[in-house]
Design a protein around this motif. Structure first.
Motif, PDB file in Angstrom:
ATOM      1  N   PRO A 261      34.636 131.798  40.323  1.00 19.02           N
ATOM      2  CA  PRO A 261      35.564 132.705  39.634  1.00 19.02           C
ATOM      3  C   PRO A 261      37.004 132.163  39.636  1.00 19.02           C
ATOM      4  O   PRO A 261      37.737 132.319  38.650  1.00 19.02           O
ATOM      5  N   ASP A 262      37.400 131.503  40.740  1.00 20.82           N
ATOM      6  CA  ASP A 262      38.756 130.947  40.825  1.00 20.82           C
ATOM      7  C   ASP A 262      38.918 129.723  39.917  1.00 20.82           C
ATOM      8  O   ASP A 262      39.996 129.447  39.411  1.00 20.82           O
TER       9      ASP A 262
ATOM     10  N   PHE B  77      30.425 125.854  45.409  1.00 23.57           N
ATOM     11  CA  PHE B  77      30.511 126.200  43.989  1.00 23.57           C
ATOM     12  C   PHE B  77      30.329 127.693  43.747  1.00 23.57           C
ATOM     13  O   PHE B  77      31.043 128.291  42.956  1.00 23.57           O
ATOM     14  N   ASP B  78      29.367 128.317  44.457  1.00 24.78           N
ATOM     15  CA  ASP B  78      29.116 129.751  44.226  1.00 24.78           C
ATOM     16  C   ASP B  78      30.345 130.591  44.571  1.00 24.78           C
ATOM     17  O   ASP B  78      30.745 131.489  43.837  1.00 24.78           O
TER      18      ASP B  78
ATOM     19  N   LEU C  21      39.975 117.871  32.960  1.00 18.56           N
ATOM     20  CA  LEU C  21      40.615 118.761  33.933  1.00 18.56           C
ATOM     21  C   LEU C  21      39.679 118.945  35.124  1.00 18.56           C
ATOM     22  O   LEU C  21      38.553 119.415  34.966  1.00 18.56           O
ATOM     23  N   VAL C  22      40.115 118.543  36.309  1.00 16.05           N
ATOM     24  CA  VAL C  22      39.261 118.737  37.494  1.00 16.05           C
ATOM     25  C   VAL C  22      39.938 119.639  38.508  1.00 16.05           C
ATOM     26  O   VAL C  22      41.138 119.530  38.767  1.00 16.05           O
ATOM     27  N   VAL C  23      39.143 120.556  39.045  1.00 16.78           N
ATOM     28  CA  VAL C  23      39.645 121.500  40.051  1.00 16.78           C
ATOM     29  C   VAL C  23      39.102 121.041  41.395  1.00 16.78           C
ATOM     30  O   VAL C  23      37.886 121.065  41.627  1.00 16.78           O
ATOM     31  N   ASN C  24      39.987 120.582  42.250  1.00 20.50           N
ATOM     32  CA  ASN C  24      39.565 119.991  43.522  1.00 20.50           C
ATOM     33  C   ASN C  24      39.459 121.038  44.631  1.00 20.50           C
ATOM     34  O   ASN C  24      39.930 122.158  44.492  1.00 20.50           O
TER      35      ASN C  24
ATOM     36  N   ARG D 184      42.555 126.074  45.825  1.00 15.90           N
ATOM     37  CA  ARG D 184      43.125 126.893  46.913  1.00 15.90           C
ATOM     38  C   ARG D 184      44.490 127.451  46.525  1.00 15.90           C
ATOM     39  O   ARG D 184      44.872 128.530  46.918  1.00 15.90           O
ATOM     40  N   ASP D 185      45.266 126.645  45.749  1.00 12.83           N
ATOM     41  CA  ASP D 185      46.601 127.102  45.348  1.00 12.83           C
ATOM     42  C   ASP D 185      46.547 127.966  44.095  1.00 12.83           C
ATOM     43  O   ASP D 185      47.513 128.622  43.752  1.00 12.83           O
ATOM     44  N   GLY D 186      45.438 127.871  43.366  1.00 16.58           N
ATOM     45  CA  GLY D 186      45.369 128.590  42.091  1.00 16.58           C
ATOM     46  C   GLY D 186      46.274 127.919  41.055  1.00 16.58           C
ATOM     47  O   GLY D 186      46.796 126.827  41.269  1.00 16.58           O
TER      48      GLY D 186
END
Length: 440
Positions: free
Chosen positions: A130-131, A125-126, A117-120, A94-96
């Motif tokens: 891209p983010d 997912f769809d 590296l995990v993006v929470n 959400r913060d990028g």
């Protein structure tokens, strides 16, 4: 047997604690008579597909200003780099990509430790993929999308984590040196003790709390026998924040205690014994390790005829959950009584690996139940069928009874005391498992 250590690092509010709690599950119980250990929830034992590991949450302090956040994150990343076998670096979709993420990524990359590296907060997912790809710019591998809250992607993340585990079984098998962890509050004299026993200035020791760098395990020979001392000092930079230092000393202690056969708990006599000592000692107790309490800097204390007795009572009071641990008064600097530690180490390790024959054990228990009747409730009395020892390190006993509900905590404590009276077991906790079975 050593277990891998996995640390979670990331900015405030990316979801570290939530992930930690999900992985730790509800199994982190608050143990009644170990003060402050599990309530802090800094570490947990986690299992994934036949892999056991220790998970540490480096979070904890959430400061206000941007530059404090960065220095805090660096501090936490350093803790993880020093301690962990694998690092989970958490960012938030959400913060990028944020500047402080990049700076911490640089540190992690230079450390050469494996990083996942995990993006929470990727609940869909769809929609968010891209983010997620933006985080390739950190240059530390593939970003894995997860949602800690929704438990999405966590299995894939854990698969990635366990791929990086070192094979500890190979390392441990041929090493029969007793492994001794020296734990205690910052500045209790841990490094001074190891230096004294090793007979060399091996670590930088100064009076500023938390100045020891790069913990190294030290082999020490005494009476032709080799011992491996596991150092837990290892704070690289002086943290201004007391909580940080305390949190750090607990995290270091967790991984050292896990590897150890026996734990020396250092208490600073000049400061008296405190709740923080109890937290650190509690780690050893919870992990079922043999332990010795070394009251250090005893040469600095004004003494009269009652000093030893009074301090011993204070220790027994604050560390009431480990009455089995012997207490020794030492001075690491002058060397007073430090070499007596080796005899104590040998003795408590022997006690923690002691096996008692089932026949002998049951004689003691039968005698104990004759002296103090087992508890009863609504006319039903507890019956103890038999007791057998099933493990060592710590000695573990299974008690077969007619009703688990009737087996009060206080009666288990009574039986423990009777077993200790008969067989000693000084320096080691004992573990009791109560099993119910129907009368044949």
């Amino acid at each position: 047997m050593s277990r891998p250590v996995v640390a979670i690092v990331g900015r405030p509010n990316v979801g570290k604690s939530l992930l930690f709690n999900k992985l730790a599950g509800e199994r982190i119980s608050i143990v009644k008579d170990t003060p402050g250990v599990t309530r802090d929830r800094i570490y947990a034992d986690v299992e994934w597909l036949n892999h056991d590991f220790i998970l540490i949450d480096t979070g904890g302090i959430e400061p206000d200003s941007k530059d404090i956040i960065l220095s805090q994150m660096r501090e936490q990343a350093q803790i993880a780099i020093d301690t962990a076998d694998v690092i989970i670096f958490m960012v938030n979709v959400r913060d990028g990509l944020v500047d402080s993420d990049s700076k911490v990524a640089d540190m992690l990359r230079r450390s050469k430790k494996p990083v996942v590296l995990v993006v929470n907060k990727v609940d869909d997912f769809d929609k968010y993929m891209p983010d997620v790809y933006e985080f390739y710019n950190l240059g530390i591998g593939d970003p894995l999308p997860i949602s800690a809250a929704g438990k999405l992607g966590i299995g894939d993340m854990l698969d990635k984590v366990v791929e990086h585990f070192p094979d500890y079984s190979v390392l441990d098998e041929d090493d029969d040196r007793p492994k001794v962890a020296v734990i205690g509050k910052p500045n209790a004299g841990k490094s001074s003790l190891v230096n004294k026993l090793a007979g060399e200035k091996r670590t930088i020791v100064s009076d500023i709390a938390g100045t020891t760098r790069d913990a190294i395990d030290t082999e020490i020979k005494y009476n032709k026998k080799k011992y491996l001392f596991i150092d837990t000092a290892g704070l690289r930079r002086k943290s201004k924040i007391k909580e940080d230092l305390e949190r750090y000393s607990i995290i270091r202690a967790v991984s050292a205690v896990d590897k150890a056969d026996v734990v020396i708990i250092m208490v600073d006599a000049s400061m008296g014994i405190t709740e923080q000592d109890a937290k650190i000692a509690g780690i050893s107790h919870e992990k079922g390790k043999a332990a010795i309490i070394a009251v250090n800097k005893w040469d600095l204390v004004e003494k009269d005829n009652n000093s030893v007795k009074k301090f011993t009572n204070d220790v027994k009071n604050i560390l009431s959950f480990m009455p089995y641990a012997p207490i020794i008064f030492i001075s690491a600097v002058s060397g007073q009584r430090v070499y007596k530690l080796f005899d104590m180490i040998d003795a408590v390790i022997e006690n923690s690996t002691l096996r008692i024959q089932t026949g002998v054990l049951n004689e003691i228990v039968t005698e104990a139940t004759a002296m103090v009747q087992p508890p009863s409730d609504k006319g039903k009395r507890l019956k103890i069928y038999y007791v057998t020892q099933v493990a060592v390190k710590p000695p573990t006993f299974v008690i077969f009874v007619n009703s688990k509900k009737l087996m009060h905590f206080s009666y288990v404590r009574y039986l423990e005391n009777k077993i200790r009276e008969a067989f000693g077991f000084e320096g080691t906790p004992l573990k009791f498992i109560i099993r119910e079975r129907t009368e044949k």
